[in-house]
Design a protein around this motif. Structure first.
Motif, PDB file in Angstrom:
ATOM      1  N   LEU A  93      29.411  56.917  54.387  1.00 13.16           N
ATOM      2  CA  LEU A  93      30.071  56.529  53.154  1.00 13.16           C
ATOM      3  C   LEU A  93      31.353  57.342  53.025  1.00 13.16           C
ATOM      4  CD1 LEU A  93      29.567  54.669  50.718  1.00 13.16           C
ATOM      5  CD2 LEU A  93      28.613  56.634  49.514  1.00 13.16           C
ATOM      6  N   THR A  94      32.480  56.660  52.957  1.00 14.33           N
ATOM      7  CA  THR A  94      33.758  57.341  52.904  1.00 14.33           C
ATOM      8  C   THR A  94      34.011  57.918  51.518  1.00 14.33           C
ATOM      9  OG1 THR A  94      34.956  55.337  52.253  1.00 14.33           O
ATOM     10  CG2 THR A  94      34.653  55.729  54.620  1.00 14.33           C
ATOM     11  N   TRP A  95      35.056  58.772  51.424  1.00 17.66           N
ATOM     12  CA  TRP A  95      35.412  59.362  50.132  1.00 17.66           C
ATOM     13  C   TRP A  95      35.818  58.275  49.139  1.00 17.66           C
ATOM     14  CZ3 TRP A  95      34.840  63.288  47.097  1.00 17.66           C
ATOM     15  CH2 TRP A  95      35.718  63.494  46.037  1.00 17.66           C
ATOM     16  N   GLN A  96      36.561  57.299  49.608  1.00 17.89           N
ATOM     17  CA  GLN A  96      36.956  56.199  48.740  1.00 17.89           C
ATOM     18  C   GLN A  96      35.725  55.435  48.251  1.00 17.89           C
ATOM     19  OE1 GLN A  96      39.608  53.375  50.554  1.00 17.89           O
ATOM     20  NE2 GLN A  96      39.611  52.000  48.788  1.00 17.89           N
ATOM     21  N   GLY A  97      34.768  55.266  49.141  1.00 14.42           N
ATOM     22  CA  GLY A  97      33.525  54.606  48.748  1.00 14.42           C
ATOM     23  C   GLY A  97      32.757  55.402  47.715  1.00 14.42           C
ATOM     24  N   LEU A  98      32.746  56.724  47.877  1.00 16.40           N
ATOM     25  CA  LEU A  98      32.068  57.580  46.899  1.00 16.40           C
ATOM     26  C   LEU A  98      32.715  57.471  45.524  1.00 16.40           C
ATOM     27  CD1 LEU A  98      31.215  60.933  48.753  1.00 16.40           C
ATOM     28  CD2 LEU A  98      29.644  59.480  47.467  1.00 16.40           C
ATOM     29  N   ILE A  99      34.033  57.548  45.492  1.00 21.15           N
ATOM     30  CA  ILE A  99      34.745  57.459  44.217  1.00 21.15           C
ATOM     31  C   ILE A  99      34.480  56.104  43.558  1.00 21.15           C
ATOM     32  CG2 ILE A  99      37.024  57.342  43.138  1.00 21.15           C
ATOM     33  CD1 ILE A  99      36.217  60.147  43.827  1.00 21.15           C
ATOM     34  N   THR A 100      34.538  55.037  44.353  1.00 21.28           N
ATOM     35  CA  THR A 100      34.276  53.703  43.822  1.00 21.28           C
ATOM     36  C   THR A 100      32.861  53.599  43.292  1.00 21.28           C
ATOM     37  OG1 THR A 100      35.812  52.748  45.438  1.00 21.28           O
ATOM     38  CG2 THR A 100      34.263  51.245  44.371  1.00 21.28           C
ATOM     39  N   SER A 101      31.915  54.169  44.019  1.00 19.49           N
ATOM     40  CA  SER A 101      30.523  54.149  43.598  1.00 19.49           C
ATOM     41  C   SER A 101      30.330  54.868  42.261  1.00 19.49           C
ATOM     42  CB  SER A 101      29.647  54.795  44.674  1.00 19.49           C
ATOM     43  OG  SER A 101      28.315  54.927  44.228  1.00 19.49           O
ATOM     44  N   GLU A 102      30.926  56.057  42.141  1.00 20.15           N
ATOM     45  CA  GLU A 102      30.772  56.823  40.901  1.00 20.15           C
ATOM     46  C   GLU A 102      31.487  56.135  39.739  1.00 20.15           C
ATOM     47  OE1 GLU A 102      28.742  59.203  40.503  1.00 20.15           O
ATOM     48  OE2 GLU A 102      28.227  59.226  42.634  1.00 20.15           O
ATOM     49  N   TRP A 103      32.611  55.501  40.024  1.00 16.06           N
ATOM     50  CA  TRP A 103      33.323  54.770  38.978  1.00 16.06           C
ATOM     51  C   TRP A 103      32.469  53.605  38.458  1.00 16.06           C
ATOM     52  CZ3 TRP A 103      36.593  54.511  35.278  1.00 16.06           C
ATOM     53  CH2 TRP A 103      37.086  53.282  34.828  1.00 16.06           C
ATOM     54  N   ILE A 104      31.805  52.897  39.390  1.00 13.75           N
ATOM     55  CA  ILE A 104      30.934  51.783  38.982  1.00 13.75           C
ATOM     56  C   ILE A 104      29.787  52.296  38.130  1.00 13.75           C
ATOM     57  CG2 ILE A 104      29.318  50.044  39.838  1.00 13.75           C
ATOM     58  CD1 ILE A 104      31.149  49.696  42.260  1.00 13.75           C
ATOM     59  N   LYS A 105      29.185  53.404  38.558  1.00 14.65           N
ATOM     60  CA  LYS A 105      28.077  53.976  37.788  1.00 14.65           C
ATOM     61  C   LYS A 105      28.524  54.358  36.377  1.00 14.65           C
ATOM     62  CE  LYS A 105      25.921  56.045  41.885  1.00 14.65           C
ATOM     63  NZ  LYS A 105      25.622  57.327  42.560  1.00 14.65           N
ATOM     64  N   MET A 106      29.697  54.990  36.294  1.00 15.63           N
ATOM     65  CA  MET A 106      30.161  55.477  35.000  1.00 15.63           C
ATOM     66  C   MET A 106      30.475  54.336  34.048  1.00 15.63           C
ATOM     67  SD  MET A 106      33.292  58.110  34.143  1.00 15.63           S
ATOM     68  CE  MET A 106      34.534  56.963  34.758  1.00 15.63           C
ATOM     69  N   ARG A 107      31.141  53.306  34.548  1.00 13.84           N
ATOM     70  CA  ARG A 107      31.552  52.225  33.646  1.00 13.84           C
ATOM     71  C   ARG A 107      30.415  51.255  33.346  1.00 13.84           C
ATOM     72  NH1 ARG A 107      32.939  47.387  36.148  1.00 13.84           N
ATOM     73  NH2 ARG A 107      33.091  47.403  38.421  1.00 13.84           N
ATOM     74  N   THR A 108      29.286  51.373  34.053  1.00 17.81           N
ATOM     75  CA  THR A 108      28.140  50.528  33.730  1.00 17.81           C
ATOM     76  C   THR A 108      27.130  51.228  32.828  1.00 17.81           C
ATOM     77  OG1 THR A 108      27.118  51.191  35.840  1.00 17.81           O
ATOM     78  CG2 THR A 108      28.310  49.101  35.798  1.00 17.81           C
ATOM     79  N   ARG A 109      27.403  52.479  32.477  1.00 16.29           N
ATOM     80  CA  ARG A 109      26.552  53.187  31.509  1.00 16.29           C
ATOM     81  C   ARG A 109      27.055  52.896  30.104  1.00 16.29           C
ATOM     82  NH1 ARG A 109      26.599  57.518  35.307  1.00 16.29           N
ATOM     83  NH2 ARG A 109      28.380  58.416  34.219  1.00 16.29           N
TER      84      ARG A 109
END
Length: 290
Positions: free
Chosen positions: A29-45
């Motif tokens: 999982l790339t750094w860009q993928g990690l950031i995208t993943s965390e962004w999705i988690k944050m905005r879906t809470r």
């Protein structure tokens, strides 16, 4: 989400038909993928929107209240900026909860197992979470201050004349979002150590509220020095109305100090605090099972 997969072709044969299948090898999982993943988690809470909304309302409401009280007086430019940043005192608790929930919710639901399976080293996960919540907190605070500044200008009778941006005013403008970003980072790191929302919130309140207030029990010659280097009072040097940080976040219960911190020194101290909390969180997260 960006995932790089190492593959090599694999040829199979069935009834005279040749099919080339990909052989999945190392997955990273790339750094860009990690950031995208965390962004999705944050905005879906749902809590993200509640906390962001409450924080913005608190910032604007404080500016409106202060501006109304100043009507008819001789309001200076720094006073208007102080009105715009005054809501940080209350809104910082929204930033605190944003940081805690970013990781405690995953421990609560068990989603953290999936996250750490995708990134076994774990440190990049904390870094990505810290980056995401810090940027979100900075942007929301900056936007809130901008709206609050316009409102305070109009209500205080200064109109829409914004040609007064000195370096000190800009320090206050940028310092408040930086302090809020710092709050989210240390809250995230405390959440990584405690894992539970209630316990993490209690520890952060102890750091930001109880410890500065407890300094009054120390001898007067020491109390002011200790209070001056508490995270909350150090943060006030970034956005207070004077570079000495006299506008303390909890001034009603915090001992007054004759020590004045320059904004650049306050910024360095806050980075040191964040580094200490991050170091503890990294060590605990690496050594402990999910």
């Amino acid at each position: 989400m960006s995932i790089s997969i190492a593959t090599s072709p694999k040829t199979t044969s069935h009834l005279g038909t040749t099919t080339i299948l990909p052989l999945v090898g190392h997955t990273r999982l790339t750094w860009q993928g990690l950031i995208t993943s965390e962004w999705i988690k944050m905005r879906t809470r749902v809590s993200t929107y509640w906390l962001g909304g409450i924080g913005i309302i608190m910032m604007i409401a404080m500016a409106v209240t202060s501006a109304i009280q100043s009507i008819g007086g001789n309001v200076s430019a720094s006073s208007v900026m102080t009105m715009a940043t005054g809501g940080v005192v209350g809104a910082q608790f929204c930033a605190m909860l944003l940081g805690v929930f970013a990781i405690s919710d995953e421990y609560h639901t068990g989603q953290i197992r999936t996250t750490f399976n995708a990134v076994p080293k774990r440190i990049p996960v904390l870094a990505a979470k810290a980056t995401t919540v810090a940027i979100a907190s900075f942007i929301l605070t900056f936007a809130s201050i901008t709206v609050s500044l316009i409102v305070a200008h109009i209500l205080s009778g200064r109109g829409l004349s914004f040609g007064y941006f000195t370096l000190d005013i800009l320090r206050m403008y940028i310092g408040a979002p930086l302090y809020m970003a710092f709050i989210t980072i240390i809250s995230l790191m405390v959440g990584a150590v405690i894992r539970k929302s209630t316990g993490s919130i209690s520890v952060i309140l102890l750091i930001l509220w109880a410890l500065p207030g407890s300094a009054v029990m120390l001898p007067a010659s020491i109390a002011g020095i200790v209070a001056a280097f508490m995270p909350s009072t150090v943060g006030s040097a970034l956005y207070g109305s004077s570079s000495g940080g006299s506008d303390q976040v909890f001034s009603a219960i915090t001992p007054q100090s004759s020590i004045t911190l320059a904004p650049w020194l306050a910024f360095i101290i806050l980075i040191a605090y964040a580094a200490i909390f991050a170091a503890i969180a990294i060590q605990v997260t690496k050594r402990r099972d999910v």
